[in-house]
Design a protein around this motif. Structure first.
Motif, PDB file in Angstrom:
ATOM      1  N   ILE A   1      34.127  13.276  47.507  1.00  0.00           N
ATOM      2  CA  ILE A   1      34.666  12.645  46.307  1.00  0.00           C
ATOM      3  C   ILE A   1      33.893  11.343  46.148  1.00  0.00           C
ATOM      4  O   ILE A   1      33.623  10.672  47.140  1.00  0.00           O
ATOM      5  CB  ILE A   1      36.146  12.257  46.494  1.00  0.00           C
ATOM      6  CG1 ILE A   1      36.948  13.377  47.118  1.00  0.00           C
ATOM      7  CG2 ILE A   1      36.774  11.830  45.191  1.00  0.00           C
ATOM      8  CD1 ILE A   1      38.329  12.928  47.521  1.00  0.00           C
ATOM      9  N   LEU A   2      33.633  10.950  44.974  1.00  0.00           N
ATOM     10  CA  LEU A   2      33.025   9.650  44.710  1.00  0.00           C
ATOM     11  C   LEU A   2      31.741   9.457  45.523  1.00  0.00           C
ATOM     12  O   LEU A   2      31.408   8.357  45.957  1.00  0.00           O
ATOM     13  CB  LEU A   2      34.015   8.504  45.008  1.00  0.00           C
ATOM     14  CG  LEU A   2      35.253   8.502  44.095  1.00  0.00           C
ATOM     15  CD1 LEU A   2      36.395   7.726  44.723  1.00  0.00           C
ATOM     16  CD2 LEU A   2      34.912   7.889  42.761  1.00  0.00           C
ATOM     17  N   HIS A   3      31.033  10.562  45.696  1.00  0.00           N
ATOM     18  CA  HIS A   3      29.706  10.532  46.312  1.00  0.00           C
ATOM     19  C   HIS A   3      29.675   9.772  47.640  1.00  0.00           C
ATOM     20  O   HIS A   3      28.681   9.140  47.975  1.00  0.00           O
ATOM     21  CB  HIS A   3      28.687   9.923  45.337  1.00  0.00           C
ATOM     22  CG  HIS A   3      28.446  10.812  44.154  1.00  0.00           C
ATOM     23  ND1 HIS A   3      27.630  11.936  44.197  1.00  0.00           N
ATOM     24  CD2 HIS A   3      28.936  10.764  42.896  1.00  0.00           C
ATOM     25  CE1 HIS A   3      27.632  12.531  43.008  1.00  0.00           C
ATOM     26  NE2 HIS A   3      28.420  11.843  42.203  1.00  0.00           N
TER      27      HIS A   3
ATOM     28  N   TYR B   1      31.106   7.063  48.630  1.00  0.00           N
ATOM     29  CA  TYR B   1      31.216   5.604  48.624  1.00  0.00           C
ATOM     30  C   TYR B   1      32.620   5.140  49.004  1.00  0.00           C
ATOM     31  O   TYR B   1      32.801   4.010  49.426  1.00  0.00           O
ATOM     32  CB  TYR B   1      30.857   5.041  47.238  1.00  0.00           C
ATOM     33  CG  TYR B   1      29.378   5.025  46.959  1.00  0.00           C
ATOM     34  CD1 TYR B   1      28.783   6.049  46.220  1.00  0.00           C
ATOM     35  CD2 TYR B   1      28.577   3.992  47.434  1.00  0.00           C
ATOM     36  CE1 TYR B   1      27.423   6.040  45.974  1.00  0.00           C
ATOM     37  CE2 TYR B   1      27.215   3.972  47.178  1.00  0.00           C
ATOM     38  CZ  TYR B   1      26.647   5.005  46.445  1.00  0.00           C
ATOM     39  OH  TYR B   1      25.298   4.986  46.193  1.00  0.00           O
ATOM     40  N   TRP B   2      33.610   5.991  48.787  1.00  0.00           N
ATOM     41  CA  TRP B   2      34.980   5.605  49.087  1.00  0.00           C
ATOM     42  C   TRP B   2      35.692   6.769  49.765  1.00  0.00           C
ATOM     43  O   TRP B   2      35.284   7.933  49.669  1.00  0.00           O
ATOM     44  CB  TRP B   2      35.764   5.281  47.797  1.00  0.00           C
ATOM     45  CG  TRP B   2      35.368   4.008  47.111  1.00  0.00           C
ATOM     46  CD1 TRP B   2      35.845   2.766  47.332  1.00  0.00           C
ATOM     47  CD2 TRP B   2      34.418   3.891  46.041  1.00  0.00           C
ATOM     48  NE1 TRP B   2      35.272   1.862  46.484  1.00  0.00           N
ATOM     49  CE2 TRP B   2      34.379   2.528  45.679  1.00  0.00           C
ATOM     50  CE3 TRP B   2      33.603   4.792  45.356  1.00  0.00           C
ATOM     51  CZ2 TRP B   2      33.562   2.048  44.663  1.00  0.00           C
ATOM     52  CZ3 TRP B   2      32.786   4.311  44.352  1.00  0.00           C
ATOM     53  CH2 TRP B   2      32.767   2.946  44.019  1.00  0.00           C
TER      54      TRP B   2
ATOM     55  N   ILE C   1      34.690  12.147  38.177  1.00  0.00           N
ATOM     56  CA  ILE C   1      35.357  12.078  39.474  1.00  0.00           C
ATOM     57  C   ILE C   1      36.276  13.292  39.577  1.00  0.00           C
ATOM     58  O   ILE C   1      37.134  13.490  38.716  1.00  0.00           O
ATOM     59  CB  ILE C   1      36.181  10.782  39.598  1.00  0.00           C
ATOM     60  CG1 ILE C   1      35.268   9.564  39.490  1.00  0.00           C
ATOM     61  CG2 ILE C   1      36.983  10.765  40.900  1.00  0.00           C
ATOM     62  CD1 ILE C   1      36.008   8.253  39.351  1.00  0.00           C
TER      63      ILE C   1
END
Lengths: 642, 192
Positions: free
Chosen positions: B46-48, B50-51, B168
């Protein structure tokens, strides 16, 4: 019985288009319920239902229309009437329909004229819209609407990563509130419309980032009004005062092809009414005055943004109604005084008109209308006339043919900037024009209604605004060099087909297809008219299984438009991100989009809740080479009516 | 570009065409169901990357509609940075429409589609920089087991798409409790 009732509902539309008050009759009538059912949130949205007005816009707030070839997009001369008042909404380059102090829930019907017709005693040859509001209920009543919208495509949390893109919107809101009191024939209505417009589309932002010192922020337009209606000397009179304003409006100057951050105000008052003179005759009058003021928004480092325009307009007419004929004789005037940052060739103008009209019924079903107007302004003069014949066979069929001719008509050119030139007989007057319209409506069975219309316009001496617009790739600043071009001639041919089918008490369908083409050996004439798409239309379905719930869906399409004046901007990059380059293009592509809406009445009909999904497939919808793209948008609207 | 993932399109079409097959014994707006669920997004890209999400909470109220049922609710999810981007929370008020099928005596399945607005709030920022708002659409499938006359235990899975320029897509599992009660007359009068 049910079929009979369905039939009556359909044919209400068929017969209602012949209205002796409006002479030749409206081309299209939209009823308040049509608007409140469809995905209409602002007045400019009504042209979703009337694609033959061929809309164009840069920012989605100010719109240009070309009503069935009666004028090209460069000449916004169509008029707006509200309960008989001729409302002044025209400043600088646009006729700002969204600033009319009327919300959708106030509307009883909208008559759209795309055939030269007698409207409120005036021959309207360039198109007109007449809005009638719902008659106020006795006692106090309150209405209000609130809308929130959000367009998709923001960067979201990816703002902090390599997937960052420019933010395309802020949440924007619209609202309206109205309070009415009525007793017998006296009524007072106060109303205010508030709209917010974020000028944040990247195609617009990127052109202006380096030019604007202090970003103006969210554009807010507020349009309050007060209306007082009363009976006097046996006739109905109405007084209207309105004050449409804009704050921080990042409006697009068409000749200069760039945005200006401005504040504006257009206070106006208007009185309309009539008195009976004899059992067969009436005296009608209308007078209004308005004062437009525009100034640049502070700290935005621009010029040519300070304008004032004082306008006074009026009309008086004698109307005589005999058994089979109605005749009108009237005089009108339009006076304007303008002052701006640049010297104008003509800063004051007075136009006077004399009109005679005759509506005659030859039988129960045959009506003819003849209207003629003489116009004078200084040493310039012109004439225009229209002849219309209609055959109304009730529930069987309806046929109307109209021929109209304009000769050398002096007019106020809507684009103020051009008044620095002697507009002569071309751009100032829109050329001479011969127009022909034929309309045929007939039912199919008891459930379907077909409308077919074809039209032809022949223009001579139509001058175009010459311009060649370029963008500097480094900072996207604009280079434009507008001038008045040579006069041209040519033909516009077009047609509109619609079929409205009431399948059952719960489901109805409507299909509208329009086509319009320029025909001329003059390439300037053809390229000017190609700014409007040739093909436009929609298919609409309404499902209403309960009185308190409905679902509405529409597929609408538009062909491409070509803007030759902008050919030098092709390929200029306005944004680069992880998706690649976004570039300007002088050919605006066509689109096919789907809108959906559900509506639920609550609290016994006193509240209505609407959920609208516009462009649900997120197609690229653009109306102008420099304009914003309108993507998938969610809108939530709540209405109150007490 | 069609922004709607195939799964969401399929579920919506399934709902529309299957409304005639499900049972609708309840009077429209005749009852209210209040639900509270814990949410746990799946791990993964999810979210590449980053999070990461530590979970969230969802509250909703539902009522039978003329066809299927309507729910209105809100969920909040917390995301923690895996690098040097700011932490953020996302609050998503939504509106949902779905249908239920009884499976066996105490077990039923509910499938619904939803649409809402996602409001992101970023830590350590102020003013306009602090928030972002975007449209969300999604679908859920929930199994409900009746443990007492008005209480249900619910478990299920949801799939949501937030229509940012780079979309997303979040898959989450949820588990919670639901309580059903008759609608007060004033609510029935308001909704009808």
């Amino acid at each position: 019985m049910r079929h009979f009732i369905i039939g009556l509902t359909l044919f209400h539309h068929l017969g209602a288009v012949v209205d002796t008050k409006t002479g030749a009759g409206a081309s299209t009538i939209l009823y308040g319920d049509d608007l409140r059912t469809a995905g209409i949130t602002r007045l400019s949205d009504i042209f979703i239902l009337v694609p033959d007005w061929r809309p164009s816009s840069i920012d989605g707030h100010s719109w240009l229309y070309s009503p069935r070839g009666l004028s090209p997009l460069q000449n916004q001369k169509w008029s707006v009437y509200l309960n008989g008042h001729k409302v002044d909404l025209q400043w600088i380059d646009f006729n700002h329909l969204n600033m009319l102090p009327v919300s959708i829930d106030m509307i009883d019907k909208i008559e759209l004229f795309t055939t030269p017709a007698n409207v409120e005693g005036e021959l309207q040859s360039d198109g007109a819209i007449h809005i009638s509001t719902i008659s106020p209920a006795q006692g106090f009543s309150v209405s209000g609407r609130f809308l929130l919208g959000n367009e998709t495509g923001d960067t979201g949390p990816y703002r902090f990563t390599e997937f960052a893109t420019t933010n395309v919107d802020r949440s924007a809101s619209d609202g309206s509130f109205g309070l009415t009191w009525a007793r017998e024939k006296l009524y007072v209505r106060g109303n205010v419309i508030v709209q917010h417009n974020p000028s944040s589309d990247v195609a617009i932002l990127s052109r202006n980032q380096s030019r604007v010192n202090d970003w103006p922020g969210l554009h807010r337009s507020i349009s309050p009004s007060i209306t007082v209606g009363f009976a006097l000397a046996g006739g109905a009179q109405e007084f209207l005062a309105a004050l449409p304003t804009n704050r921080r409006y990042f409006y697009h100057s068409l000749p200069l092809a760039e945005e200006r951050a401005i504040n504006s105000a257009l206070p106006q008052i208007s009185v309309v009414g009539s008195f009976p003179i004899s059992p067969l005759s009436e005296f009608h009058y209308r007078t209004s005055t308005s004062h437009f003021k525009m100034s640049q928004h502070p700290n935005t480092g621009q010029s040519e943004s300070d304008w004032t325009r004082a306008r006074s307009e009026g009309r008086i007419a004698l109307v005589r109604r005999d058994r089979d004929a109605t005749s009108r004789f009237g005089f009108g005037w339009l006076s304007e005084k303008r002052e701006g940052d640049v010297p104008l060739d003509e800063s004051e103008q007075l136009i006077v008109t004399a009109t005679a009209a005759l509506d005659r019924k030859f039988s129960r079903s045959v009506l003819s209308t003849i209207t003629g107007t003489g116009i004078r302004s200084g040493k310039k003069y012109g004439i225009e006339g229209a002849v219309s014949m209609a055959v109304d066979r009730g529930e069987k069929w309806f046929l109307r043919a109209t021929v109209a001719y304009l000769y050398s008509r002096p007019q106020m050119h809507p684009i103020t900037w051009y008044r620095r030139f002697d507009l002569g007989s071309g751009a100032g007057q829109g050329g001479d024009r011969l127009s022909t319209d034929i309309r045929w409506a007939f039912p199919i069975g008891s459930r379907a209604l077909v409308n077919l219309s074809i039209y032809h316009r022949y223009y001579s001496k139509l001058a175009w605004i010459d311009n060649s617009i370029s963008l500097y790739p480094n900072d996207l600043s604009i280079l434009s060099s507008p001038s008045i071009g040579a006069e041209t001639s040519g033909h516009i041919v077009g047609g509109r087909f619609s079929i409205h089918n009431r399948q059952s008490t719960q489901i109805s369908h409507k299909l509208v297809v329009t086509i319009q083409r320029p025909v001329s050996n003059d390439s300037t004439f053809v390229s000017g008219w190609q700014q409007s798409p040739q093909y436009l239309g929609y298919y609409q379905v309404i499902w209403q299984p309960r009185k308190s719930f409905l679902a509405w869906a529409m597929v609408r399409w538009s062909g491409k438009s070509q803007w030759s004046q902008y050919s030098h901007i092709d390929g200029i990059v306005y944004e680069t991100d992880f998706r690649g380059n976004q570039v300007y293009n002088s050919t605006v592509p066509g689109f096919v989009i789907i809108d959906l809406k559900v509506r639920k009445l609550l609290a016994g009909g006193r509240l209505d809740a609407n959920l609208l999904l516009r462009n649900i497939l997120n197609q690229v919808v653009r109306y102008h080479p420099l304009g914003a793209a309108f993507g998938f948008t969610l809108l939530v609207e709540i209405g109150l009516s007490l | 570009m069609n922004p709607w993932p195939s799964l969401v399109r399929f579920i919506f079409a399934f709902l529309v065409f299957s409304t005639g097959l499900h049972s609708q014994p309840d009077e429209p707006f005749g009852s209210l169901e209040v639900s509270v669920s814990f949410l746990q997004p799946t791990k993964g890209e999810i979210l590449h990357g980053y999070w990461d999400s530590s979970g969230g909470l969802e509250i909703s109220v539902g009522t039978p509609f003329y066809w299927g049922d309507l729910h209105a609710g809100a969920e909040i999810l917390a995301f923690s940075t895996l690098g040097d981007t700011p932490n953020f929370d996302v609050l998503i008020p939504w509106l949902s429409w779905g249908v239920s099928w009884p499976i066996v005596s105490r077990l039923s399945i509910h499938v619904g589609s939803r649409i809402g607005i996602s409001r992101f709030e970023f830590d350590g920022l102020a003013g306009y920089e602090r928030t972002e708002i975007e449209v969300m659409a999604g679908a859920t499938a929930t199994a409900a087991y009746s443990v007492r006359s008005r209480w249900n235990v619910t478990v299920g899975v949801g799939y949501e798409v937030i229509f940012t320029s780079e979309q997303i897509r979040i898959t989450h599992f949820h588990a919670g409790l639901a309580y059903r009660l008759p609608s007060p007359q004033w609510i029935k009068n308001f909704l009808k």
